[in-house]
Design a protein around this motif. Sequence first.
Motif, mmCIF file in Angstrom:
data_model
loop_
_atom_site.group_PDB
_atom_site.id
_atom_site.type_symbol
_atom_site.label_atom_id
_atom_site.label_comp_id
_atom_site.label_asym_id
_atom_site.label_seq_id
_atom_site.Cartn_x
_atom_site.Cartn_y
_atom_site.Cartn_z
ATOM 1 N N GLU A 6 -0.409 -17.415 34.145
ATOM 2 C CA GLU A 6 -1.589 -17.191 34.745
ATOM 3 C C GLU A 6 -3.015 -17.900 34.392
ATOM 4 O OE1 GLU A 6 -1.549 -12.860 35.630
ATOM 5 O OE2 GLU A 6 -0.377 -13.378 37.400
ATOM 6 N N GLY A 7 -2.777 -19.128 33.757
ATOM 7 C CA GLY A 7 -3.865 -19.649 33.007
ATOM 8 C C GLY A 7 -4.092 -19.522 31.604
ATOM 9 N N ARG A 8 -3.530 -18.402 31.379
ATOM 10 C CA ARG A 8 -3.428 -17.808 29.910
ATOM 11 C C ARG A 8 -2.584 -18.642 28.958
ATOM 12 N NH1 ARG A 8 -4.238 -11.809 30.559
ATOM 13 N NH2 ARG A 8 -3.283 -11.834 28.484
ATOM 14 N N ALA A 16 7.725 -8.948 22.496
ATOM 15 C CA ALA A 16 7.258 -7.459 22.947
ATOM 16 C C ALA A 16 5.667 -7.660 23.149
ATOM 17 C CB ALA A 16 7.454 -6.511 21.973
ATOM 18 N N LEU A 17 5.064 -8.192 22.541
ATOM 19 C CA LEU A 17 3.669 -8.497 22.904
ATOM 20 C C LEU A 17 3.390 -9.261 24.287
ATOM 21 C CD1 LEU A 17 1.879 -9.208 19.504
ATOM 22 C CD2 LEU A 17 1.508 -7.147 20.877
ATOM 23 N N MET A 18 4.084 -10.014 24.423
ATOM 24 C CA MET A 18 4.129 -10.906 25.644
ATOM 25 C C MET A 18 4.479 -10.129 26.849
ATOM 26 S SD MET A 18 5.239 -14.895 24.913
ATOM 27 C CE MET A 18 6.685 -14.680 23.845
ATOM 28 N N LEU A 19 5.524 -9.224 26.693
ATOM 29 C CA LEU A 19 5.829 -8.296 27.697
ATOM 30 C C LEU A 19 4.629 -7.294 28.036
ATOM 31 C CD1 LEU A 19 9.488 -7.602 26.801
ATOM 32 C CD2 LEU A 19 8.681 -8.798 28.832
ATOM 33 N N GLU A 20 4.228 -6.805 27.060
ATOM 34 C CA GLU A 20 2.768 -5.980 27.212
ATOM 35 C C GLU A 20 1.769 -6.482 27.881
ATOM 36 O OE1 GLU A 20 1.512 -3.973 23.474
ATOM 37 O OE2 GLU A 20 3.538 -3.620 22.672
ATOM 38 N N ALA A 21 1.800 -7.668 27.493
ATOM 39 C CA ALA A 21 0.553 -8.480 28.267
ATOM 40 C C ALA A 21 0.858 -8.795 29.826
ATOM 41 C CB ALA A 21 0.364 -9.813 27.672
ATOM 42 N N GLY A 22 2.213 -8.390 30.281
ATOM 43 C CA GLY A 22 2.463 -8.538 31.527
ATOM 44 C C GLY A 22 3.170 -9.779 31.941
ATOM 45 N N ILE A 23 3.611 -10.555 30.928
ATOM 46 C CA ILE A 23 4.354 -11.859 31.173
ATOM 47 C C ILE A 23 5.827 -11.294 31.598
ATOM 48 C CG2 ILE A 23 5.239 -13.772 30.226
ATOM 49 C CD1 ILE A 23 2.720 -13.972 28.348
ATOM 50 N N PRO A 24 6.145 -11.981 32.869
ATOM 51 C CA PRO A 24 7.762 -11.526 33.260
ATOM 52 C C PRO A 24 8.695 -11.992 32.196
ATOM 53 C CG PRO A 24 6.492 -12.447 35.209
ATOM 54 C CD PRO A 24 5.564 -12.701 33.674
#
Length: 88
Positions: A6-8, A16-24
Amino acid sequence: MKVTYEGRVFDSFSDALMLEAGIPESVITSAQQEQAVIDIQTKRRKAYIAESDPLYMEWQYDQTPQKEQQWRDKVAEIKKRYPLPAAE
């Protein structure tokens, strides 16, 4: 591993951090697979330069079937040592 979602851009983040950030998870898995291919291609490239390219040059100079086979065998050995992941 770098993941764009999503552009980020997420670079050097744990799963774990990417999952927390909402990345599927599917996006993370895809990025991991792409990175695995890149890593293997890099290892292959280094092995070709160090091991098979000199044999290729010998074959080009000698033009003998034996030298050609040595080069082809080395290429096959490198591919076996660093196999690409199977496509899913």
